[in-house]
Design a protein around this motif. Structure first.
Motif, PDB file in Angstrom:
ATOM      1  N   PRO A   1       6.207   1.716 -14.605  1.00 34.14           N
ATOM      2  CA  PRO A   1       5.925   0.580 -15.469  1.00 34.14           C
ATOM      3  C   PRO A   1       6.670  -0.281 -16.150  1.00 34.14           C
ATOM      4  CG  PRO A   1       4.026   1.961 -14.439  1.00 34.14           C
ATOM      5  CD  PRO A   1       5.203   2.962 -14.738  1.00 34.14           C
ATOM      6  N   ARG A   2       7.471   0.111 -17.302  1.00 36.63           N
ATOM      7  CA  ARG A   2       8.074  -0.157 -18.074  1.00 36.63           C
ATOM      8  C   ARG A   2       9.328  -1.303 -17.285  1.00 36.63           C
ATOM      9  NH1 ARG A   2       8.349   2.828 -24.347  1.00 36.63           N
ATOM     10  NH2 ARG A   2       6.495   2.498 -23.380  1.00 36.63           N
ATOM     11  N   TYR A   3       9.999  -0.488 -17.337  1.00 34.59           N
ATOM     12  CA  TYR A   3      11.636  -0.929 -15.914  1.00 34.59           C
ATOM     13  C   TYR A   3      10.575  -1.456 -14.780  1.00 34.59           C
ATOM     14  CZ  TYR A   3      15.166  -0.735 -13.623  1.00 34.59           C
ATOM     15  OH  TYR A   3      16.461  -0.899 -12.592  1.00 34.59           O
ATOM     16  N   VAL A   4       9.740  -1.284 -14.688  1.00 27.26           N
ATOM     17  CA  VAL A   4       9.621  -2.591 -13.429  1.00 27.26           C
ATOM     18  C   VAL A   4       9.359  -4.182 -14.691  1.00 27.26           C
ATOM     19  CG1 VAL A   4       7.816  -4.113 -12.147  1.00 27.26           C
ATOM     20  CG2 VAL A   4       8.332  -1.378 -11.689  1.00 27.26           C
TER      21      VAL A   4
ATOM     22  N   PHE B   1       2.198   0.160 -11.993  1.00 31.77           N
ATOM     23  CA  PHE B   1       3.334  -0.306 -11.001  1.00 31.77           C
ATOM     24  C   PHE B   1       2.802  -1.970 -10.892  1.00 31.77           C
ATOM     25  CE2 PHE B   1       4.314   3.995 -11.357  1.00 31.77           C
ATOM     26  CZ  PHE B   1       6.227   2.867 -11.089  1.00 31.77           C
ATOM     27  N   LEU B   2       2.488  -2.108  -9.723  1.00 37.88           N
ATOM     28  CA  LEU B   2       1.416  -3.601  -9.704  1.00 37.88           C
ATOM     29  C   LEU B   2       1.401  -4.434 -10.197  1.00 37.88           C
ATOM     30  CD1 LEU B   2      -0.372  -2.319  -6.520  1.00 37.88           C
ATOM     31  CD2 LEU B   2       2.247  -3.251  -6.143  1.00 37.88           C
ATOM     32  N   ALA B   3       1.085  -4.589 -11.502  1.00 38.49           N
ATOM     33  CA  ALA B   3       0.409  -5.252 -12.800  1.00 38.49           C
ATOM     34  C   ALA B   3       1.565  -5.781 -13.133  1.00 38.49           C
ATOM     35  CB  ALA B   3      -0.427  -4.358 -13.764  1.00 38.49           C
ATOM     36  N   ALA B   4       2.595  -4.642 -13.377  1.00 40.02           N
ATOM     37  CA  ALA B   4       3.917  -4.698 -13.997  1.00 40.02           C
ATOM     38  C   ALA B   4       4.666  -5.765 -13.335  1.00 40.02           C
ATOM     39  CB  ALA B   4       4.632  -3.566 -14.086  1.00 40.02           C
ATOM     40  N   GLY B   5       4.066  -5.903 -12.188  1.00 37.55           N
ATOM     41  CA  GLY B   5       5.554  -6.744 -11.697  1.00 37.55           C
ATOM     42  C   GLY B   5       5.845  -6.500 -10.287  1.00 37.55           C
ATOM     43  N   ALA B   6       5.807  -5.413  -9.711  1.00 39.55           N
ATOM     44  CA  ALA B   6       6.125  -4.966  -8.729  1.00 39.55           C
ATOM     45  C   ALA B   6       5.483  -5.213  -7.508  1.00 39.55           C
ATOM     46  CB  ALA B   6       6.204  -3.255  -8.638  1.00 39.55           C
ATOM     47  N   THR B   7       6.140  -6.008  -6.490  1.00 39.99           N
ATOM     48  CA  THR B   7       5.139  -6.509  -4.786  1.00 39.99           C
ATOM     49  C   THR B   7       5.381  -4.926  -3.883  1.00 39.99           C
ATOM     50  OG1 THR B   7       7.832  -6.783  -4.025  1.00 39.99           O
ATOM     51  CG2 THR B   7       6.012  -8.702  -4.864  1.00 39.99           C
ATOM     52  N   SER B   8       5.558  -3.743  -4.201  1.00 38.86           N
ATOM     53  CA  SER B   8       5.710  -3.137  -3.496  1.00 38.86           C
ATOM     54  C   SER B   8       6.279  -1.775  -4.043  1.00 38.86           C
ATOM     55  CB  SER B   8       5.519  -2.675  -2.192  1.00 38.86           C
ATOM     56  OG  SER B   8       7.365  -2.900  -1.928  1.00 38.86           O
TER      57      SER B   8
ATOM     58  N   MET C   1     -19.068  -4.902   7.355  1.00 41.96           N
ATOM     59  CA  MET C   1     -17.532  -4.051   7.255  1.00 41.96           C
ATOM     60  C   MET C   1     -16.198  -3.998   6.966  1.00 41.96           C
ATOM     61  SD  MET C   1     -15.890  -1.595  10.246  1.00 41.96           S
ATOM     62  CE  MET C   1     -14.502  -0.730  10.614  1.00 41.96           C
ATOM     63  N   THR C   2     -15.927  -3.859   5.191  1.00 45.82           N
ATOM     64  CA  THR C   2     -14.045  -3.803   5.141  1.00 45.82           C
ATOM     65  C   THR C   2     -13.575  -3.432   5.892  1.00 45.82           C
ATOM     66  OG1 THR C   2     -15.125  -3.279   3.125  1.00 45.82           O
ATOM     67  CG2 THR C   2     -12.983  -3.729   3.253  1.00 45.82           C
ATOM     68  N   VAL C   3     -12.581  -4.270   6.087  1.00 40.93           N
ATOM     69  CA  VAL C   3     -11.202  -4.625   6.971  1.00 40.93           C
ATOM     70  C   VAL C   3      -9.943  -3.135   6.920  1.00 40.93           C
ATOM     71  CG1 VAL C   3      -9.676  -4.697   9.111  1.00 40.93           C
ATOM     72  CG2 VAL C   3     -12.162  -5.762   8.885  1.00 40.93           C
ATOM     73  N   PRO C   4      -9.838  -2.798   7.011  1.00 39.19           N
ATOM     74  CA  PRO C   4      -7.777  -2.161   5.719  1.00 39.19           C
ATOM     75  C   PRO C   4      -7.118  -3.613   6.069  1.00 39.19           C
ATOM     76  CG  PRO C   4      -9.141  -0.418   7.269  1.00 39.19           C
ATOM     77  CD  PRO C   4      -9.549  -1.440   7.485  1.00 39.19           C
ATOM     78  N   ASP C   5      -6.956  -3.459   4.842  1.00 38.82           N
ATOM     79  CA  ASP C   5      -5.238  -4.174   4.280  1.00 38.82           C
ATOM     80  C   ASP C   5      -4.539  -3.752   5.320  1.00 38.82           C
ATOM     81  OD1 ASP C   5      -3.217  -5.664   4.169  1.00 38.82           O
ATOM     82  OD2 ASP C   5      -3.233  -5.518   1.920  1.00 38.82           O
ATOM     83  N   PRO C   6      -3.723  -4.758   6.516  1.00 38.16           N
ATOM     84  CA  PRO C   6      -2.388  -3.903   7.954  1.00 38.16           C
ATOM     85  C   PRO C   6      -1.683  -3.408   6.819  1.00 38.16           C
ATOM     86  CG  PRO C   6      -3.005  -6.264   7.696  1.00 38.16           C
ATOM     87  CD  PRO C   6      -3.960  -5.546   7.217  1.00 38.16           C
ATOM     88  N   HIS C   7      -1.039  -4.384   5.754  1.00 39.35           N
ATOM     89  CA  HIS C   7       0.054  -3.899   5.020  1.00 39.35           C
ATOM     90  C   HIS C   7      -0.380  -3.958   3.412  1.00 39.35           C
ATOM     91  CE1 HIS C   7       2.066  -4.711   8.431  1.00 39.35           C
ATOM     92  NE2 HIS C   7       1.468  -6.342   8.879  1.00 39.35           N
ATOM     93  N   PRO C   8      -1.084  -2.767   2.925  1.00 30.91           N
ATOM     94  CA  PRO C   8      -1.357  -2.544   1.753  1.00 30.91           C
ATOM     95  C   PRO C   8       0.026  -2.386   0.955  1.00 30.91           C
ATOM     96  CG  PRO C   8      -1.565  -0.553   3.123  1.00 30.91           C
ATOM     97  CD  PRO C   8      -1.030  -1.316   3.964  1.00 30.91           C
ATOM     98  N   PRO C   9       0.672  -2.399  -0.105  1.00 34.21           N
ATOM     99  CA  PRO C   9       1.437  -2.560  -0.631  1.00 34.21           C
ATOM    100  C   PRO C   9       2.137  -1.378  -1.376  1.00 34.21           C
ATOM    101  CG  PRO C   9       0.043  -2.837  -2.409  1.00 34.21           C
ATOM    102  CD  PRO C   9      -1.266  -2.893  -0.900  1.00 34.21           C
ATOM    103  N   ILE C  10       1.754  -0.286  -0.262  1.00 35.70           N
ATOM    104  CA  ILE C  10       2.375   0.785  -0.681  1.00 35.70           C
ATOM    105  C   ILE C  10       3.456   1.764   0.630  1.00 35.70           C
ATOM    106  CG2 ILE C  10       1.950   3.534  -0.966  1.00 35.70           C
ATOM    107  CD1 ILE C  10      -0.890   2.587  -1.870  1.00 35.70           C
ATOM    108  N   GLY C  11       4.534   2.339   0.112  1.00 36.64           N
ATOM    109  CA  GLY C  11       5.319   2.556   1.254  1.00 36.64           C
ATOM    110  C   GLY C  11       5.781   3.830   2.042  1.00 36.64           C
TER     111      GLY C  11
END
Length: 340
Positions: free
Chosen positions: A190-193, A301-308, A1-11
């Motif tokens: 993403p380009r701006y990030v 966005f995350l691939a461009a360098g955003a952490t969240s 069973m996969t446990v969901p990430d308690p802090h995904p990089p989405i706010g």
């Protein structure tokens, strides 16, 4: 069973129109829905961000709470440090406190003027950090006066992150030099990030700091619907509003739309700008579409360098529970096609 990430990089962002008596419930819903962060903005004559942070931190158990951002020129850094330390000691490890230059027209309505906004921001960030660390701060009057000040309740290392609100290259480099992270404004893409990450790294290198430790949080206009056209229509007004306000900044000049955007905003009417922007620009400057579309865009966005990535719903009535489909899609689906 996969446990969901308690802090995904989405706010998710608490909209300025949310009545104060409903903010605690919104915060609990965001935490229960599984969002990784909850963010608060401070906008003139709406809610006071440090007070709202106290409400949301007290109403939740785990979710990190970010303030993005308070204006440096409006608050004395000693007062800001007192607010930060109080919140950070009551809720260690959960607070991200953002400080920016502020919106010029709001500052002017309060009689606050500065011809060196970045100098004020730098001095505020460094002075607040000095006080939080328990050291003595002594500033001789430029840009503010603070004599032999030391906090009565300093914070432990790592108890709070101080981040800078930044748009242009100089502000982004400043964030890399002196802050723990940077908050990127609405209209992020993403380009701006990628540009922001580059400038933050340059600032960190100049200060001899590792850029890898600097967080990069992107606020994005968001609308989700199984009908893509309906989602775009929902986001149009917000995209048009911010394009009219931020035309000519790095958020827009990083894209090859300058002449057309200049033509559209030249008449000075925000409503007309909203009506005339091309459909493609909504995709460019917002996270819109089906839950799967939105999840793919967030990954860009995350691939461009955003952490969240912080979702700012175009419809203020949208609550965290309505956005859970995006979280599920993000956890289960691969990245989609890019459109930086």
């Amino acid at each position: 069973m996969t446990v969901p990430d308690p802090h995904p990089p989405i706010g998710v962002l608490v909209h300025r129109s949310t009545p104060p008596e409903r903010i605690a419930g919104f915060a609990r819903a965001a935490e229960d829905a599984g969002f990784g962060e909850l963010w608060l903005a401070e906008e003139f004559l709406h809610t006071a961000a440090p007070v709202v942070a106290a409400v949301t931190l007290g109403a939740t158990r785990r979710i990190p709470v970010g303030i993005g951002v308070v204006p440096a020129a409006v608050r004395h850094p000693a007062v800001t440090a007192m607010e930060v330390a109080t919140l950070a000691r009551a809720h260690p490890g959960r607070l991200v406190f953002g400080i920016g230059t502020g919106v010029e027209r709001w500052n002017e309505r309060m009689g606050v003027r500065t011809d060196r906004p970045l100098s004020v921001l730098r001095a505020t960030l460094t002075t607040v950090r000095t006080l939080l660390d328990g050291a003595v701060a002594d500033v001789g009057g430029d840009p503010f006066l603070l004599r032999s000040a030391q906090l009565g309740h300093p914070v432990a290392p790592g108890a709070v992150r101080l981040v800078a609100g930044a748009v242009g290259p100089r502000a982004l480099e400043l964030a890399g030099e002196v802050a723990d992270g940077v908050v990127l404004a609405h209209l992020s893409s993403p380009r701006y990030v990628a540009l922001a990450r580059e400038r933050v790294a340059a600032g960190a290198a100049r200060a001899g700091r590792p850029a890898t430790g600097t967080t990069l949080t992107a606020f994005v206009i968001h609308a989700v619907d199984d009908d893509r056209d309906r989602a775009r229509a929902s986001a149009r007004s917000a995209v048009g509003h911010y394009l009219h306000a931020l035309a000519g900044t790095a958020l827009t000049t990083v894209h090859p739309i300058g002449p057309e955007l200049d033509r559209i905003v030249a008449h000075g009417d925000p409503a007309r700008t909203t009506a005339e922007i091309p459909e493609e620009w909504i995709d460019r400057f917002a996270v819109v579409g089906t839950p799967g579309d939105c999840a793919g865009r967030i990954r860009e966005f995350l691939a461009a360098g955003a952490t969240s990535v912080v979702l700012s719903p175009a419809d203020p009535a949208t609550g965290p529970r309505e956005l859970t489909g995006v979280l599920r899609a993000f956890r289960s689906a691969p990245a989609g096609q890019g459109r930086a």
